[in-house]
Design an enzyme around this catalytic site. Structure first.
Site, mmCIF file in Angstrom:
data_model
loop_
_atom_site.group_PDB
_atom_site.id
_atom_site.type_symbol
_atom_site.label_atom_id
_atom_site.label_comp_id
_atom_site.label_asym_id
_atom_site.label_seq_id
_atom_site.Cartn_x
_atom_site.Cartn_y
_atom_site.Cartn_z
ATOM 1 C CB CYS A 155 -1.430 0.153 7.307
ATOM 2 S SG CYS A 155 -1.250 -1.462 6.621
ATOM 3 C CD GLU A 165 -4.336 -3.372 0.549
ATOM 4 O OE1 GLU A 165 -4.805 -2.676 1.477
ATOM 5 O OE2 GLU A 165 -5.036 -4.138 -0.135
ATOM 6 C CE LYS A 197 10.856 3.776 -4.534
ATOM 7 N NZ LYS A 197 11.464 3.461 -3.285
ATOM 8 C CD GLU A 219 -1.713 5.053 8.601
ATOM 9 O OE1 GLU A 219 -1.337 5.571 7.537
ATOM 10 O OE2 GLU A 219 -1.902 3.826 8.734
HETATM 11 C C1 UN1 Z 1 0.003 -7.134 9.748
HETATM 12 O O1 UN1 Z 1 -0.784 -6.511 10.438
HETATM 13 O O2 UN1 Z 1 0.474 -8.185 10.140
HETATM 14 O O3 UN1 Z 1 1.792 -1.941 5.912
HETATM 15 C C2 UN1 Z 1 0.405 -6.712 8.400
HETATM 16 C C3 UN1 Z 1 1.111 -2.536 6.755
HETATM 17 C C4 UN1 Z 1 0.191 -3.613 6.253
HETATM 18 C C5 UN1 Z 1 0.604 -4.949 6.713
HETATM 19 C C6 UN1 Z 1 0.146 -5.283 8.094
HETATM 20 N N1 UN1 Z 1 0.149 -3.573 4.813
HETATM 21 O O4 UN1 Z 1 1.192 -2.264 7.924
#
Ligand code: UN1
Length: 491
Positions: free
Chosen positions: A292, A258, A183, A389
């Protein structure tokens, strides 16, 4: 399902369907607009529900034994071919990524390249044996382990890396012999379609990868709670992630999350302030700060603070936002109106808390879709802007008394995804690597940007911190260990 790659002509709308088993299902009704040109409808998708997920899980379960029975090198060959197909379509997919998510051309081109490398890396993993040969205590007995696929798995992906993340979750699942219900985020349906189309065109059997569109509240929740899915991998917000985790764990399945980050970049007195500012801008304003792994806090020791702030302000002036399809653009639009409102609220909150904007992000564009970078100084560790964040081009600078104090500040947050330090002092660099609470540590490199063959993941509230993504380690999540004792002589 082969002749179905949408033509990526700016101005045209890709009409997409769910891809379930060997069928294309549902009527396109949900529109996704180009964040740089909100009058342009890039794609339309059906709105799936619990029944759609049931159908996809059924197709995934039916296809799984056949897929797992295929020798791993043959599964790998399909991934490798898909990498080649995506490579041939790289310009087209890049155009669509820019149009639906808003990255710059260079960022989007790089991301599609990353998806290609991921398919190729896991395609290659199909030729590598996993398992151990272990001496048994029983005479004439051989003990060894095998890695078995989990079965059918659910994958829920965010909008900010709309092809790389679906690729890095799906590829290790597939190479390990699992089938998938994917999804993608509602804001980025087209990139997931391109990934699924490349795999289908490479010969992936029907039902091995099923793509379902629809809201997180119904489709995502049904995936999390579905008894047919042996594992769920999710990237997105903490709030949604923790809810999914509870649902998956309640039914005894495996879950990988994550989530957020509040990534620090420590700049020590010996650092070149120009280099440090470039590193901070790359991770703070690159991809419009919508990662992130973005640098959102820079922690400076006293000797470099003012020179660094001046250089970062100069860097910020370079990141004027615009349409990513214009090759000169260094920063794309904010992904959506609600993200823009949230970014602006954060800038307001920070200044109310006592931070000062040395560069203040102005909103611009016909529909207010662009936001300049913001650099805040005087941020204190207790400020909300230092703890939560933002997910936008906003960098807060904090002052530390010395290197140890800088690490204390770096660790004084609920998150632990990526952390960086700029210094040429090896002793300080190693002390930082030792002490910082983060799954990824970068020395003299931006906190964002990762290699597909290196494990990725965080600690604390950033991640489930059980399994890692990417690299060979990613297949651990998608497999279980079977231990075999093979007796070959009774004498
Ligand atoms: C990166 O920094 O190249 O959602 C990848 C995000 C992370 C991936 C970052 N899971 O921003």
């Amino acid at each position: 399902m082969t002749a179905d790659v949408p033509t990526s002509i700016p101005g045209s709308t890709a009409l997409l369907h769910h891809r379930i088993g060997d069928r294309l299902l549902g009527e396109p009704e949900e529109e996704r607009r180009n964040p740089a040109h909100p009058d342009e409808v890039v794609a339309a998708t059906p709105r799936g529900d619990a029944t759609t997920v049931d159908q996809a899980v059924e197709a995934a379960l039916a296809a799984q034994p056949g897929w797992a029975a295929l020798p791993a090198p043959a599964r790998g060959a399909i991934l490798l071919r898909a990498g080649g197909i995506l490579s041939a379509r790289r310009d087209q997919v890049t155009t669509d990524l820019v149009r639906e998510e808003g990255k710059t051309w260079a960022e989007a081109y790089g991301e599609v390249g990353r998806a290609i490398e991921i398919l190729q890396f896991y395609g290659g993993e199909g030729r590598r044996g996993r398992g151990e040969l272990i001496p048994s205590g029983t005479p004439h007995t051989m003990a060894y382990t095998r890695r078995e696929p989990l079965g059918a798995v659910g994958i829920i992906t965010p909008w900010n890396f709309p092809i790389a993340i679906p690729a890095w979750k799906t590829s290790p699942a597939l190479i390990s012999g699992n089938t998938v219900v994917l999804k993608p985020a509602g804001l980025t349906p087209l990139c997931a379609w391109h990934l699924a189309a490349a795999l289908a065109d490479a010969g992936l059997p029907p039902g091995v990868l099923n793509l379902v569109y629809g809201p997180g509240g119904t489709v995502g929740e049904t995936i999390a709670g579905h008894p047919g899915l042996a594992a769920v991998s999710f990237t997105g917000s903490n709030e949604v992630g923790r809810r999914i985790e509870r649902q998956v764990q309640e039914r005894g399945a495996r879950v990988l999350l994550e989530m957020g980050g509040k990534n620090p970049l420590v700049v020590l007195d010996d650092a070149d302030p120009v280099l440090a500012a470039r590193i901070a801008a790359d991770s703070g304003f690159g991809v419009t700060g919508q990662a992130c792994t973005a640098t959102s806090r820079v922690i400076c020791t006293p000797g470099v603070h003012d020179r660094f702030v001046a250089e970062l302000a100069a860097q910020a002036a370079r990141y004027r936002p615009g349409d990513g399809l214009d090759r000169g653009t260094l920063m794309g639009p904010v992904v959506s109106g609600s993200q823009m409102r949230s970014d602006l609220r954060w800038i307001e909150t920070a200044t109310e808390e006592g931070a000062q904007a040395v560069v203040a992000g102005e909103q611009s564009g016909d529909a207010g879709q662009f936001l300049d970078p913001t650099v805040l100084i005087g941020v204190k560790p207790s400020h909300r802007i230092a703890q939560e964040e933002v997910f936008g081009p906003v960098v807060g600078v904090l002052a530390a008394d010395n290197p140890d104090h800088a690490v204390d500040i770096a660790n004084d947050i609920p998150f632990g995804l990526s952390a960086g330090i700029v210094t040429n002092d090896m002793r300080e660099a190693h002390r930082f690597i030792d002490r910082v609470q983060a799954g990824i540590v970068k020395v003299n490199r931006p906190t964002s940007g990762v290699d597909p063959n290196v494990p990725f993941g965080g600690v604390k509230e950033s991640s489930t911190n059980t399994y890692r993504e990417q690299g060979a380690a990613a297949t651990d999540f998608y497999t279980w260990t079977k231990s075999v004792y093979l007796g070959f002589d009774h004498s």
